[in-house]
Motif scaffolding. Structure first.
Motif, short mmCIF file in Angstrom:
data_model
loop_
_atom_site.label_atom_id
_atom_site.label_comp_id
_atom_site.label_asym_id
_atom_site.label_seq_id
_atom_site.Cartn_x
_atom_site.Cartn_y
_atom_site.Cartn_z
N HIS A 163 0.86 -1.19 0.00
CA HIS A 163 0.00 0.00 0.00
C HIS A 163 0.90 1.24 0.00
CE1 HIS A 163 0.77 0.42 4.33
NE2 HIS A 163 0.56 -0.89 4.41
N GLU A 164 0.28 2.42 -0.24
CA GLU A 164 1.06 3.62 -0.53
C GLU A 164 1.95 4.10 0.61
OE1 GLU A 164 -3.31 4.73 0.12
OE2 GLU A 164 -2.16 3.15 -0.82
N ARG A 165 1.63 3.72 1.87
CA ARG A 165 2.45 4.19 2.99
C ARG A 165 3.83 3.55 3.03
NH1 ARG A 165 -1.56 4.73 8.20
NH2 ARG A 165 -2.67 6.58 7.48
N VAL A 166 3.95 2.32 2.55
CA VAL A 166 5.24 1.61 2.64
C VAL A 166 5.80 1.24 1.27
CG1 VAL A 166 4.82 0.67 4.95
CG2 VAL A 166 4.10 -0.64 2.94
N ARG A 167 5.11 1.64 0.19
CA ARG A 167 5.53 1.18 -1.15
C ARG A 167 6.94 1.66 -1.51
NH1 ARG A 167 1.61 3.30 -4.28
NH2 ARG A 167 3.02 4.94 -4.95
N GLY A 168 7.27 2.91 -1.13
CA GLY A 168 8.60 3.44 -1.44
C GLY A 168 9.70 2.67 -0.73
N THR A 169 9.48 2.43 0.56
CA THR A 169 10.48 1.70 1.35
C THR A 169 10.65 0.27 0.84
OG1 THR A 169 10.11 3.04 3.30
CG2 THR A 169 10.99 0.83 3.67
N LEU A 170 9.53 -0.43 0.64
CA LEU A 170 9.62 -1.83 0.19
C LEU A 170 10.17 -1.91 -1.23
CD1 LEU A 170 6.36 -3.44 1.64
CD2 LEU A 170 8.63 -3.31 2.64
N VAL A 323 25.61 -0.54 0.32
CA VAL A 323 24.58 -1.17 1.17
C VAL A 323 24.05 -0.17 2.20
CG1 VAL A 323 24.19 -2.91 2.96
CG2 VAL A 323 25.40 -3.54 0.87
N VAL A 324 24.96 0.52 2.89
CA VAL A 324 24.55 1.45 3.95
C VAL A 324 23.65 2.54 3.39
CG1 VAL A 324 25.39 3.21 5.57
CG2 VAL A 324 26.55 0.99 5.42
N PHE A 325 24.06 3.17 2.28
CA PHE A 325 23.30 4.32 1.79
C PHE A 325 22.04 3.91 1.01
CE2 PHE A 325 27.16 6.41 3.06
CZ PHE A 325 26.64 7.53 3.70
N THR A 326 22.02 2.71 0.46
CA THR A 326 20.77 2.23 -0.14
C THR A 326 19.75 1.96 0.97
OG1 THR A 326 22.04 1.19 -1.93
CG2 THR A 326 19.74 0.58 -1.77
N ALA A 327 20.23 1.46 2.11
CA ALA A 327 19.35 1.25 3.27
C ALA A 327 18.82 2.58 3.77
CB ALA A 327 20.10 0.51 4.38
N VAL A 328 19.68 3.61 3.81
CA VAL A 328 19.23 4.95 4.22
C VAL A 328 18.15 5.45 3.27
CG1 VAL A 328 19.96 7.39 4.41
CG2 VAL A 328 21.42 5.57 5.34
N ALA A 329 18.38 5.28 1.95
CA ALA A 329 17.40 5.71 0.94
C ALA A 329 16.06 5.01 1.17
CB ALA A 329 17.92 5.43 -0.46
N ALA A 330 16.12 3.70 1.45
CA ALA A 330 14.88 2.93 1.67
C ALA A 330 14.10 3.48 2.87
CB ALA A 330 15.20 1.46 1.89
N LEU A 331 14.83 3.84 3.93
CA LEU A 331 14.17 4.34 5.15
C LEU A 331 13.52 5.71 4.95
CD1 LEU A 331 16.80 3.24 7.83
CD2 LEU A 331 14.52 2.27 7.48
N ILE A 332 14.15 6.56 4.11
CA ILE A 332 13.61 7.93 3.96
C ILE A 332 12.77 8.11 2.69
CG2 ILE A 332 15.47 8.96 5.33
CD1 ILE A 332 16.77 9.91 2.75
N MET A 333 12.65 7.07 1.86
CA MET A 333 11.98 7.18 0.56
C MET A 333 10.55 7.71 0.67
SD MET A 333 12.64 6.69 -2.64
CE MET A 333 14.05 5.60 -2.62
N ARG A 338 10.55 10.85 -4.05
CA ARG A 338 11.46 10.33 -5.08
C ARG A 338 12.26 11.44 -5.75
NH1 ARG A 338 7.90 7.23 -2.38
NH2 ARG A 338 6.82 5.66 -3.59
N LYS A 339 11.59 12.57 -6.02
CA LYS A 339 12.19 13.63 -6.84
C LYS A 339 13.38 14.29 -6.14
CE LYS A 339 10.44 17.07 -10.01
NZ LYS A 339 9.27 17.53 -10.73
N VAL A 340 13.19 14.62 -4.86
CA VAL A 340 14.26 15.28 -4.07
C VAL A 340 15.51 14.39 -4.04
CG1 VAL A 340 14.89 16.04 -1.74
CG2 VAL A 340 12.61 16.53 -2.64
N LEU A 341 15.30 13.09 -3.78
CA LEU A 341 16.44 12.17 -3.69
C LEU A 341 17.15 12.03 -5.04
CD1 LEU A 341 15.04 9.37 -1.34
CD2 LEU A 341 16.77 11.08 -0.80
N GLU A 469 6.11 13.47 -8.74
CA GLU A 469 6.29 12.88 -7.40
C GLU A 469 5.20 11.83 -7.19
OE1 GLU A 469 7.69 11.44 -4.78
OE2 GLU A 469 8.83 13.31 -4.77
N THR A 470 5.60 10.62 -6.81
CA THR A 470 4.63 9.53 -6.61
C THR A 470 4.46 9.17 -5.14
OG1 THR A 470 6.37 7.89 -6.97
CG2 THR A 470 5.08 8.53 -8.89
N LYS A 471 5.17 9.88 -4.26
CA LYS A 471 5.12 9.59 -2.81
C LYS A 471 3.68 9.70 -2.29
CE LYS A 471 6.20 13.01 -0.04
NZ LYS A 471 6.87 14.00 0.82
#
Length: 488
Positions: A163-170, A323-333, A338-341, A469-471
């Protein structure tokens, strides 16, 4: 019927021009009853596929130096063969993208994912049993084919389940598992020879095939096939027992009904199809034109040229940063968007590739001045440039093109459009990795990295101008944005 009346009211609210706060409160009320445990489990099972494809991508880095000095003349690679061994994966992956696009429509997302475990395992088996260079190539093409299918199916599978709340992270977990796979193979390469490395690389796809047996098909695919009851069961599995899944089911079903049956080539005239398709293709081309695959495939060679003694250890450090920074991206996505990152990522890569160009330019000046030993600060510049580049890529241009690809296409065009995007990505990957060495010779090392820097600058402009932006939006709302039937 009560569910039908509820469905009509919700859909009217979504489609109407009035303030959609009524819909949002319904959405929030629904999401507050959702339990994510089983959704995380299904995501974990599916991302073993991207981990397998990370093993495939990273395999050439520790294996090539070993195969270049192996005693058996039938398996020994010269520089041209080593270049093919590294890049031929991308040829298989481009074909895998086309095959995956056909498979997801014909047999569904789940079965496509289970089937692609076979060429992974079979490909590594061929490498283990190799008696000639051609068998090594065949093994790489087969694992590449599986990687292509995986890179299409897994983002689709996750975006259609989440669902939309966790789609970016997952969705970002796809890239996280790719880089974990690359790091895993770099680490294993420190201790294992190339055959044992291939045996280890067969483990994740085997696990994926077993785990996916217990996971559901995506509700959106089931509804597009008219299987309402199975879709509700899948949603019940994914959302937990308390969520009123008929509500979500009704909204997805309405979007499927509105689109009509299957995809036709004439649908390419529809702005709801061609606009996201152009954005998807450009994202994939720009992702490769940053030079990431060239840098990852030839990480050890780059470090050797940069005069690092422990070049294989340096590759492990690169993998760890990713690995570390992709994990950071997943947490803040899902918070940053999407656009800012993408913009932050593009700026970091443009700066670091420019600095890498300066490093190689100064190195060439040292060599032409009589080969004296360059200053230690220069080696530091190379390492810092590599670190900033990998960090930047991992934060945005690594995970986001795959995530956005899985979000922006209407359901009936999803297989076709995703296949075109994956084909674009892997074709560009092949061109960049195959010609990287020639580019270094023709443009010099400095010129090549400055070319990558200019491409990073262009992709920043493209992001600001064209990427929506799809967030926080449902897939159906994103679709409506492109069709122009509702605001962004």
């Amino acid at each position: 019927m009560e569910v039908q009346a509820e469905r009509r009211r919700l859909l009217d609210a979504e489609g109407g021009d009035e303030d959609p706060s009524g819909l949002m409160s319904e959405q929030d009320a629904y999401l507050s009853k959702v339990k994510n445990g089983k959704l995380y489990l299904a995501t974990l099972a599916s991302v073993l596929g991207p981990m397998s494809f990370g093993f495939v991508l990273g395999y050439s880095s520790p294996a090539i130096p070993e195969l270049a000095r192996i005693d058996d003349p039938r398996l020994r690679l010269d520089s041209v063969q080593a270049s093919w061994f590294g890049s031929i994966v991308t040829v298989g992956a481009a074909a895998g993208g086309l095959l995956g696009g056909w498979m997801v429509e014909k047999v569904g997302r789940k079965l496509s994912l289970m089937f692609c475990a076979l060429p992974f395992v079979f490909g590594f088996t061929v490498i283990i049993a190799a008696q000639s260079v051609w068998m090594l190539y065949l093994g790489r093409v087969l694992t590449g084919l599986a990687s292509g299918v995986t890179s299409l199916v897994v983002p689709l599978y996750i975006s259609e389940m989440a669902h939309e709340r966790v789609r970016g992270t997952l969705g970002s977990c796809v890239q996280l598992m790719v880089v974990l796979g690359i790091l895993g193979v770099y680490l294993a390469g420190l201790y294992l020879d190339w055959r044992w490395l291939a045996i280890c690389s067969s483990i994740p796809p085997t696990l994926m095939m077993v785990c996916m047996c217990f996971m559901p098909e995506t509700p959106r695919f089931l509804l597009s096939q008219g299987k309402r009851r199975e879709a509700e069961e899948a949603l019940r599995f994914l959302r937990g027992p308390d969520a009123p899944v008929e509500w979500e089911c009704a909204r997805i079903e309405d979007a499927c009904d509105e689109q009509g049956s299957s995809f036709q080539m004439s649908d390419l005239k529809d702005p709801g199809v061609y606009k996201p398709l152009i954005i998807g293709i450009m994202l994939m081309i720009f992702q490769q034109m940053t030079g990431i695959n060239a840098i990852m495939f030839y990480a050890e060679n780059i470090f050797e040229q940069a005069h690092f003694k422990e070049s294989d250890l340096a590759s492990v450090i690169v993998g760890l940063i990713q690995v570390v920074f992709t994990a950071v991206a997943a947490l803040i996505m899902d918070r940053a968007g999407r656009k800012v990152l993408l913009v932050i990522s593009g700026v970091a890569m443009a700066i670091s590739t420019t600095a890498f160009g300066v490093y190689f330019y100064l190195m060439s000046k040292f060599h032409s001045a009589g080969g004296e030993e360059p200053h230690a600060d220069l080696s530091g510049l190379a390492l810092a440039s590599m670190a900033v580049f990998i960090t930047g890529f991992a934060l945005g241009w690594g995970p986001i093109p795959w995530l956005v690809m899985s979000e922006i296409f209407p359901i009936k065009a999803r297989g076709f459009a995703s296949a075109v995007c994956v084909l674009s990505n892997w074709s560009m990957a092949f061109l960049v990795t195959k010609n990287f060495q020639d580019m270094m010779n023709l443009l010099t090392s400095a010129g090549t990295f400055w070319l990558f820097a200019s491409m990073c600058t262009v992709n920043i402009i493209f992001t600001i101008a064209f990427i929506p932006e799809t967030k926080g939006k449902t897939l159906e709302q994103i679709e409506a944005t492109f069709r122009g039937t509702s605001g962004p």
